[in-house]
Motif scaffolding. Structure first.
Motif, PDB file in Angstrom:
ATOM      1  N   ALA A   1       0.819  -1.205   0.000  1.00  0.00           N
ATOM      2  CA  ALA A   1       0.000   0.000   0.000  1.00  0.00           C
ATOM      3  C   ALA A   1       0.859   1.265   0.000  1.00  0.00           C
ATOM      4  O   ALA A   1       1.746   1.415   0.846  1.00  0.00           O
ATOM      5  N   ASP A   2       0.617   2.139  -0.978  1.00  0.00           N
ATOM      6  CA  ASP A   2       1.136   3.506  -0.969  1.00  0.00           C
ATOM      7  C   ASP A   2       2.626   3.558  -0.623  1.00  0.00           C
ATOM      8  O   ASP A   2       3.046   4.242   0.309  1.00  0.00           O
TER       9      ASP A   2
ATOM     10  N   LYS B   1       1.273   4.853  -6.923  1.00  0.00           N
ATOM     11  CA  LYS B   1       0.540   4.738  -5.664  1.00  0.00           C
ATOM     12  C   LYS B   1      -0.453   3.599  -5.839  1.00  0.00           C
ATOM     13  O   LYS B   1      -1.184   3.555  -6.841  1.00  0.00           O
TER      14      LYS B   1
ATOM     15  N   GLY C   1      -3.458   0.943  -4.182  1.00  0.00           N
ATOM     16  CA  GLY C   1      -4.454   0.596  -3.180  1.00  0.00           C
ATOM     17  C   GLY C   1      -5.155  -0.688  -3.579  1.00  0.00           C
ATOM     18  O   GLY C   1      -5.347  -0.957  -4.775  1.00  0.00           O
ATOM     19  N   GLN C   2      -5.527  -1.495  -2.598  1.00  0.00           N
ATOM     20  CA  GLN C   2      -6.207  -2.763  -2.892  1.00  0.00           C
ATOM     21  C   GLN C   2      -7.302  -3.015  -1.868  1.00  0.00           C
ATOM     22  O   GLN C   2      -7.121  -2.810  -0.661  1.00  0.00           O
ATOM     23  N   TYR C   3      -8.428  -3.466  -2.371  1.00  0.00           N
ATOM     24  CA  TYR C   3      -9.496  -3.982  -1.519  1.00  0.00           C
ATOM     25  C   TYR C   3      -9.943  -5.310  -2.106  1.00  0.00           C
ATOM     26  O   TYR C   3     -10.482  -5.386  -3.216  1.00  0.00           O
TER      27      TYR C   3
ATOM     28  N   THR D   1     -16.079   3.050  -4.144  1.00  0.00           N
ATOM     29  CA  THR D   1     -14.644   3.032  -3.888  1.00  0.00           C
ATOM     30  C   THR D   1     -14.021   4.293  -4.457  1.00  0.00           C
ATOM     31  O   THR D   1     -14.354   4.699  -5.581  1.00  0.00           O
TER      32      THR D   1
ATOM     33  N   PHE E   1     -10.109   6.686  -4.573  1.00  0.00           N
ATOM     34  CA  PHE E   1      -8.665   6.657  -4.340  1.00  0.00           C
ATOM     35  C   PHE E   1      -8.051   7.824  -5.088  1.00  0.00           C
ATOM     36  O   PHE E   1      -8.487   8.165  -6.191  1.00  0.00           O
TER      37      PHE E   1
ATOM     38  N   PRO F   1      -6.651   8.710   0.570  1.00  0.00           N
ATOM     39  CA  PRO F   1      -6.520   7.272   0.840  1.00  0.00           C
ATOM     40  C   PRO F   1      -7.584   6.464   0.109  1.00  0.00           C
ATOM     41  O   PRO F   1      -8.560   7.009  -0.423  1.00  0.00           O
ATOM     42  N   LEU F   2      -7.393   5.176   0.098  1.00  0.00           N
ATOM     43  CA  LEU F   2      -8.382   4.263  -0.457  1.00  0.00           C
ATOM     44  C   LEU F   2      -9.548   4.153   0.522  1.00  0.00           C
ATOM     45  O   LEU F   2      -9.354   3.846   1.708  1.00  0.00           O
TER      46      LEU F   2
ATOM     47  N   THR G   1     -12.020   4.083   5.364  1.00  0.00           N
ATOM     48  CA  THR G   1     -10.639   4.033   4.881  1.00  0.00           C
ATOM     49  C   THR G   1     -10.073   2.635   5.058  1.00  0.00           C
ATOM     50  O   THR G   1     -10.197   2.028   6.123  1.00  0.00           O
TER      51      THR G   1
ATOM     52  N   GLN H   1      -7.101   0.445   5.735  1.00  0.00           N
ATOM     53  CA  GLN H   1      -5.810   0.649   6.373  1.00  0.00           C
ATOM     54  C   GLN H   1      -5.145  -0.680   6.712  1.00  0.00           C
ATOM     55  O   GLN H   1      -5.827  -1.665   6.990  1.00  0.00           O
TER      56      GLN H   1
END
Length: 845
Positions: free
Chosen positions: A633-634, A684, A686-688, A809, A811, A816-817, A823, A825
């Motif tokens: 992440a980031d 940069k 981000g993942q979900y 979603t 980003f 932040p995502l 958020t 984290q």
């Protein structure tokens, strides 16, 4: 480009970077150099964040000082001729044409195990329509002296190791032909970026002319270059089959190709192959001939006095040693199979020699391998610690066997006593000490050497073995304290986890202090914890702190694959020689971890953890029974990258997807970062769960003004291209890739059918994975993705979307995502990580 009878002509104004990158090159002239032995200091992991250049080897300072004090000379009274020989020091080479294969640089980067002075000359002719003052940008890693029309125009000597520097040069061009000479040199220290670029900054329509001889028509040279440039392997991994390079069109005559091949840690071998007139497939051999490895092949063909060379890479895998059901075997049975595989197929080194002895191989063959390994250790070649570590087990097991004479054992002892074991000892070598895996091995070697020869004098330090042992115990105590507090600085690295095991397994088996043996066991258990939580089908397809093409595209041959198979029977056995000691040890990985490797279709697994100094690597891993997605992440977004592999999606060892900014703009180069491994500029990320987002903001001075995705269409059962989307299906699991700037599938050359290119230095990428559990069918998945509301801005570097399963979603580069207002984290996970297995909710789409 145009051609004449004896001339190749190019216009740099037609090139994107307006570069003068067509030259006659002398070939690299080399000499090994020695320096005043010096000590070094520094933190072993800081370079991963601050850059490798923070550790300058003292020998480099000496070399640079001497070079800057000497005025460069041009030793040519007349222009060189193609095929003509050139010699310097005790090195010889021949002038040949440079074929860039899309590279804007004049590149000869590579790996040198000892300090080596590199020097080469380049010659070209710039044709100007009128006399004028012309401006050029000269860029180099190393030093570059430029002569124009016989006069020294510039002597640029920045010598910043592996960091390109630029200067501007003004030269007086006369009307007509202007001979250009360049002398390019550097001190090679292990991984060495060695290139220069001469970029034309003017507006006059100049041309480059390369003189040929009467023996090679320009049309024939240009035609063969084009044919090799478009040639390709149909797949990046082959199993139990022939290796074939395909040419787009056949030739009207028989051709002979000289082929060399090697692996990352092995020497170069040569074969010769024929391509008959009318054929398009050049057969290099069968996988049975090459073991289990990622191989680099170079095709070479003669056109008159011109030699045209082109590199290719491919994973070769054969199932000769693969049992039908590895999971049904015991750990000890699998260790035996792995030993036999290494003994038969492993690359020749000290580890393979031990495997041969343990499986009944000929002692004389093992002896020759060990003696060759000793020579490299005595020379203090980089990575010598990878092989020295095996000698202590070998000594314990075979010293009294009667298989080898006393002179052989005396050579081993002299090698051990004369080695340089750490940076606080004097040396003029380029062994790399500044990484956790090398530090562990140097400390472990020192401990085991001190234990073995407590009363002997170690000649490099002047200390006794007992003193060495005490020092190593302190160093290892500090190493373990840091490891258990920070985990892996080179997180998840499939290349370096096996190297960590090299040191840990020897400590577990051979260290006299019980506390060190116990810490080694705990460390190996932790590494198996990571691998079993993150592996998919027995393969560690993941985000990596340091990555190489050989692991990214060579999952069957990766060292971690062998470790997982030995431990649990998942995946496949291979011939990774670095794992021999694990197979000889009584260490058994925690068998309870085997359950982590298995998921049913209604389960999902999330693994969050923090690695590295101050927890800088915040990692997220999401897995179902049909796919896995992993990311950091980031991480240092927008900064220059190295070998960090930041997001990975995999369905199988071959069907995998990732996005990166290429560190160099041609495939199978030697850069770190390279074309597929690492990032020139880091995004940069981000993942979900199964959704990954990457935002790129590329340095305007970087050669690669685009980003791309690895998406091997051949590894999927179906693929679909829909505008800015590209889709694939594999065994009821689905992949979707989206780029705001659009996508184009490469249709020719090395990356034919496996590279999705998106132009532009700012871009927004989406990677979405799913399966039948979420979307039912591939068609419904495609329909849902195309209908998904997306607000993306490459210029502003932000995206907002409404995923039909995950929800709202967003980003951004400065945001932040968030998913459904919360958020995402990764915190308070520590080096042990937080592993959650839970049921999946079926979608109603």
């Amino acid at each position: 480009m145009t051609t004449g009878k004896n001339m190749l002509t190019y216009s740099p104004l037609q090139l994107r970077h307006r570069v003068i990158n067509r030259w006659l090159l002398s070939g690299i002239l080399t000499r090994k150099v020695r320096f005043e032995p010096m000590t070094m200091e520094g933190d072993i992991n800081d370079w991963l964040i601050k850059g490798f250049s923070i550790h300058e080897n003292p020998c480099r300072k000496e070399f640079v000082g001497e070079r800057r004090a000497a005025a460069p000379e041009l030793p040519f009274a007349a222009p060189p001729a193609l095929g003509e020989g050139i010699s310097l020091w005790e090195s010889e080479a021949r002038w040949n044409l440079y074929f860039p294969w899309g590279n804007s640089r004049v590149e000869a980067s590579g790996f040198y195990y000892v300090p080596t002075h590199l020097l080469r000359y380049a010659y070209t002719v710039v044709v100007s329509p009128a006399a004028h003052k012309a401006t050029f940008n000269l860029k180099t890693c190393g030093a570059a002296a430029l002569w124009v029309n016989g006069r020294l125009a510039c002597d640029f000597t920045p010598f910043t190791r592996n960091i390109e520097q630029t200067t501007q040069v003004e030269v007086e061009l006369r009307a007509g032909e202007n001979p250009f000479f360049v002398c390019h040199e550097d001190l090679a220290e292990r991984d060495t970026l060695y290139h220069f670029t001469l970029e034309y900054a003017g507006s006059e329509p100049i041309e480059i002319q390369i003189p040929l001889t009467d023996s090679e028509p320009a049309e024939a040279v240009a035609g063969m270059e084009q044919a090799l440039g478009r040639a390709y392997f149909p797949k990046d991994s082959v199993k139990d089959e022939e290796l074939r390079i395909i040419f787009e069109a056949s030739f009207n005559r028989d051709l002979t190709f000289d082929v060399t091949y090697n692996s990352f840690f092995d020497g170069r071998y040569s074969i010769r192959r024929e391509l008959k007139a009318g054929q398009q497939h050049l057969v290099l051999g069968h996988t049975n001939e090459f073991g289990v490895d990622y191989k680099y092949f170079e095709l070479s063909v003669q056109v008159g006095k011109a030699t045209i060379r082109k590199p290719f890479g491919i994973e070769v895998y054969n199932t000769r040693f693969q049992p039908h059901n590895g999971e049904a075997m015991t750990v000890e049975e699998r260790k035996r199979v792995a030993l036999e595989c290494v003994a038969a197929l492993g690359i020749p080194n000290i580890h393979t020699a031990i495997a041969k002895l343990k499986t009944g191989g000929a002692p004389e063959i093992a002896r020759d391998m060990i003696l060759e390994g000793l020579a490299g250790i005595r020379e203090r070649r980089d990575c010598a610690d990878f092989y020295l570590i095996a000698l202590f087990r070998f000594w314990r097991d075979y010293r009294d066997s009667g298989l080898f004479d006393e002179d052989f054992w005396a050579q081993i002892k002299r090698t051990v006593l004369g080695f340089r074991y750490w940076i606080d000892e004097p040396g003029d070598d380029v062994m790399w000490f500044f990484s956790e895996n090398h530090a562990l091995l140097f400390h472990s070697c020192q401990l085991l050497a001190g234990q073995l020869f407590p009363d002997d004098l170690f000649t490099n330090s002047g200390e006794t073995g007992a003193q060495r042992k005490r020092k190593a115990e302190r160093q290892l105590t500090g190493w373990f304290e840091r490891f258990f507090a920070e985990g892996l600085a080179e997180w998840n690295s499939s290349a370096y986890i096996p190297i960590d095991f090299l040191g840990l397994i020897q400590l577990y088996d051979l260290a006299e202090r019980p506390a060190l043996r116990e810490q080694a066991k705990q460390a190996m258990d932790l590494l198996y914890s990571y691998m079993t939580a993150e592996a998919h089908g027995g393969y560690l397809t993941s985000t990596f702190g340091r990555s190489y093409e050989k692991e990214l595209m060579g999952n069957h041959a990766a060292g971690t694959t062998s470790l997982i198979w030995v431990g649990y029977g998942a995946g496949n056995v291979n011939s990774t020689s670095f794992n021999v000691s694990v197979c000889l040890s009584d260490y058994t990985p925690p068998q309870a971890f085997a359950e982590r490797l298995k998921l049913n279709s209604e389960e999902e697994l999330e693994f969050r953890l923090e690695q590295g100094k101050d927890g800088y690597a915040k990692l997220f891993h999401y897995r179902t029974s049909s796919y896995v997605m992993s990311s950091i992440a980031d991480f240092r977004a927008g900064l220059k990258g190295y070998q960090e592999h930041v997001l990975h999606l995999a369905f199988s060892p071959e069907a995998q997807v990732w996005v990166n900014h290429p560190g160099e703009i041609y495939a199978h180069g030697s850069g770190r970062p390279s074309f597929w491994a690492g990032n020139g500029c880091l995004p940069k990320v981000g993942q979900y769960k199964g959704l990954g987002i990457l935002l790129f903001d590329i340095d305007p001075d970087h050669d690669a003004g685009y980003t791309h995705a690895y998406f091997p269409a051949y590894a999927f059962e179906r693929v679909e291209s829909r505008g800015s989307w590209f889709f694939g299906e594999r065994n009821g699991a689905y992949a979707a890739v989206y780029a705001q700037n659009g996508l184009e599938l490469t249709q020719e050359g090395t990356n034919r059918g496996r590279e999705l290119v998106s132009k532009g230095r700012r871009n927004v990428w989406l990677v979405r994975a799913a399966d039948r559990q979420e979307f039912g069918s591939f068609e419904k998945f495609i329909e849902s993705m195309l209908k998904m509301p997306i607000e993306a801005s490459a210029e502003a570097l932000r995206v907002r979307l409404a995923d039909f399963v995950y929800g709202e979603t967003s980003f951004g580069w400065q945001a932040p995502l968030t998913v459904n207002g919360e958020t995402v984290q990764i915190k308070d996970c520590g080096v042990q990580g937080r592993l959650v297995r839970k049921g999946r909710v079926a979608s109603h789409i």
